[in-house]
Design a protein around this motif. Structure first.
Motif, PDB file in Angstrom:
ATOM      1  N   ASP A 160       0.846  -1.201   0.000  1.00  8.84           N
ATOM      2  CA  ASP A 160       0.000   0.000   0.000  1.00  8.84           C
ATOM      3  C   ASP A 160       0.875   1.243   0.000  1.00  8.84           C
ATOM      4  O   ASP A 160       2.003   1.228   0.468  1.00  8.84           O
ATOM      5  N   VAL A 161       0.319   2.315  -0.527  1.00  9.15           N
ATOM      6  CA  VAL A 161       1.046   3.581  -0.570  1.00  9.15           C
ATOM      7  C   VAL A 161       0.904   4.337   0.754  1.00  9.15           C
ATOM      8  O   VAL A 161       1.692   5.222   1.058  1.00  9.15           O
ATOM      9  N   SER A 162      -0.072   3.966   1.559  1.00  5.25           N
ATOM     10  CA  SER A 162      -0.325   4.672   2.817  1.00  5.25           C
ATOM     11  C   SER A 162       0.484   4.024   3.935  1.00  5.25           C
ATOM     12  O   SER A 162       0.083   3.032   4.542  1.00  5.25           O
ATOM     13  N   ALA A 163       1.670   4.602   4.197  1.00 10.16           N
ATOM     14  CA  ALA A 163       2.655   3.951   5.053  1.00 10.16           C
ATOM     15  C   ALA A 163       2.170   3.728   6.487  1.00 10.16           C
ATOM     16  O   ALA A 163       2.283   2.636   7.032  1.00 10.16           O
ATOM     17  N   ASP A 164       1.621   4.772   7.081  1.00 11.58           N
ATOM     18  CA  ASP A 164       1.261   4.651   8.497  1.00 11.58           C
ATOM     19  C   ASP A 164       0.104   3.681   8.684  1.00 11.58           C
ATOM     20  O   ASP A 164       0.065   2.887   9.619  1.00 11.58           O
ATOM     21  N   PHE A 165      -0.832   3.729   7.756  1.00 11.79           N
ATOM     22  CA  PHE A 165      -1.985   2.834   7.831  1.00 11.79           C
ATOM     23  C   PHE A 165      -1.518   1.384   7.646  1.00 11.79           C
ATOM     24  O   PHE A 165      -1.961   0.483   8.339  1.00 11.79           O
ATOM     25  N   LEU A 166      -0.585   1.194   6.724  1.00 15.99           N
ATOM     26  CA  LEU A 166      -0.081  -0.149   6.449  1.00 15.99           C
ATOM     27  C   LEU A 166       0.638  -0.718   7.675  1.00 15.99           C
ATOM     28  O   LEU A 166       0.511  -1.897   7.991  1.00 15.99           O
ATOM     29  N   SER A 167       1.372   0.130   8.385  1.00 19.05           N
ATOM     30  CA  SER A 167       2.101  -0.381   9.540  1.00 19.05           C
ATOM     31  C   SER A 167       1.130  -0.792  10.649  1.00 19.05           C
ATOM     32  O   SER A 167       1.337  -1.786  11.326  1.00 19.05           O
TER      33      SER A 167
END
Ligand code: SAH
Ligand code: AVI
Length: 374
Positions: A160-167
């Motif tokens: 995913d491009v959304s780093a914080d959400f992915l973590s």
């Protein structure tokens, strides 16, 4: 050969490719994950998540993104790439959309997954699930549960491009599926897809939520071609698509999904300007634009614009200016809709063959399971 799973995105660091090998408790090769422990939320466009200072590669990546963004805003019909919707706030707004009465897509796809995954997974026994645009991976858990129940689950690679959400997603999944290798990748899926050879086969690549529809024809064709090229015999591609209007699906139903009565979609739309401001230091007045989503029957897609409520000048660092006239639209998203013919044509061109077409009774939505063309 590296043992990490990577999907190349913009601004990636060459040094990241050399990661050490590890072993799981069972002695199986570990599929090394990048360290994406929660840290200060980076702007959405950054894919650099190591603890070191940004290097020249990352800076060059950002400069490229700014150049592309400005080119889009200077085009005769202004546009902003839809990936900029998804900072932490945008991802949460999208989650809110998925729970709205009008937004039938998510719950219909969820019902289809619940209906079909236990049987299909038990039959095909995927060891690895790679998921493009995974977001919160809420529906992915249906596939992962089926893989667990079938005793074949080895690795999950949310991209995913959304780093914080992915973590957040990866941390939650590691807790929920202790035996599973969770290998998150922060990357732009419009870029070439480069999967580690160490990921066990059979692999499924899933692209759910009808997110394919957010890519234009050229990008979608490229994406599908790259996916097809990654599939070996026994691997599968699982695609979720929202369907075009039909006898049981009036156009109004589709338009209502993008113009909800609580205005959540309008907030999601306008948030793209806030993300651009945060990422590039521009000064868009977010409240000076109105959300507009219309179904374009000829193109078979929802077209979403932000329409300027007054004349304005938007400033970017480096004395760059963008003029927007009152009433002028900025295209922020397309949401293409499909039918069997359009999917067959796309897949044919990409080198994919449909195995199963699974549709709900109202003809709202379809899951398409496919494999590489012989
Ligand atoms: N798959 C989930 C989420 C869909 S929302 C579902 O079905 O509900 C779309 C997701 O794709 C978001 O999480 C967003 O961050 C991600 N995304 C959008 N454009 C992307 C791109 N170019 N590269 C990688 N991820 C992208
Ligand atoms: C993620 N994507 C498929 C959603 C869609 O339906 O195009 C994003 C969205 N935009 C407005 N509402 C939902």
């Amino acid at each position: 050969m590296t043992d990490r799973t990577k999907v190349r995105g913009s601004g990636r660091r060459p040094a990241e490719a050399d990661r050490e090998k590890g072993e799981t408790r069972s002695g199986e090769p570990r599929i090394a994950a990048r360290d994406i422990a929660p840290r200060e939320a980076p702007p959405v466009a950054r894919s650099d998540h190591s603890s070191e200072a940004p290097d020249r590669g990352a800076e060059a990546g950002r400069a490229d993104e700014l150049r592309d963004l400005l080119a889009g805003l200077r085009a005769p019909r202004k546009r902003i790439a839809s990936k900029y919707h998804y900072d932490a706030r945008g991802s949460r707004l999208f989650e809110e959309i998925t729970g709205l009465e009008e937004y039938y897509l998510t719950r219909t796809e969820r019902a289809l997954l619940k209906r079909w995954m236990p049987e299909l997974v038990d039959d095909l026994r995927p060891a690895t699930l790679v998921e493009l645009g995974a977001g919160s991976a809420e529906k992915s858990r249906i596939i992962l549960d089926a893989m667990n129940d079938a005793g074949c689950a080895r690795a999950y690679v949310p991209v995913d491009v959304s780093a914080d959400f992915l973590s957040e997603t990866a941390a939650a999944l590691r807790g929920e599926y202790p035996g599973l290798e969770v290998v998150p990748e922060v990357a732009d899926i419009a870029e070439p897809l480069d999967l580690s050879p160490d990921l066990p086969h059979p692999r499924w690549i899933a692209f759910l939520g009808s997110t394919l529809g957010n890519f234009d024809d050229r990008e979608a064709a490229g994406l599908l071609r790259r996916i097809a090229a990654r599939l070996r015999d026994g691997d599968r591609f699982l695609l979720g698509v929202d369907l075009r209007p039909g006898p049981t699906k009036p156009v109004e139903r589709i338009e209502a999904a993008y113009n909800d009565s609580r205005g959540v979609t309008a907030r999601f739309s306008r948030n793209i300007l806030a993300v651009v401001n945060d990422t590039f230091g521009s000064d868009f007045d977010v409240e000076a634009f109105a959300h507009r989503s219309i179904y374009a029957a000829g193109a078979g897609r929802i077209e979403t614009d932000l329409v300027a409520l007054r004349d304005q000048v938007v400033r970017f660092p480096g004395d760059e200016e963008i003029r927007v006239a009152a009433g002028e639209p900025i295209r922020t998203e397309i949401s293409a809709k499909y039918d069997r013919l359009t999917i067959d044509a796309l897949f044919d061109e990409a080198g994919l063959v449909v195995d199963r077409w699974l549709e709900d009774e109202e003809g709202l939505y379809a899951l398409v399971l496919s494999g590489p063309a012989p």
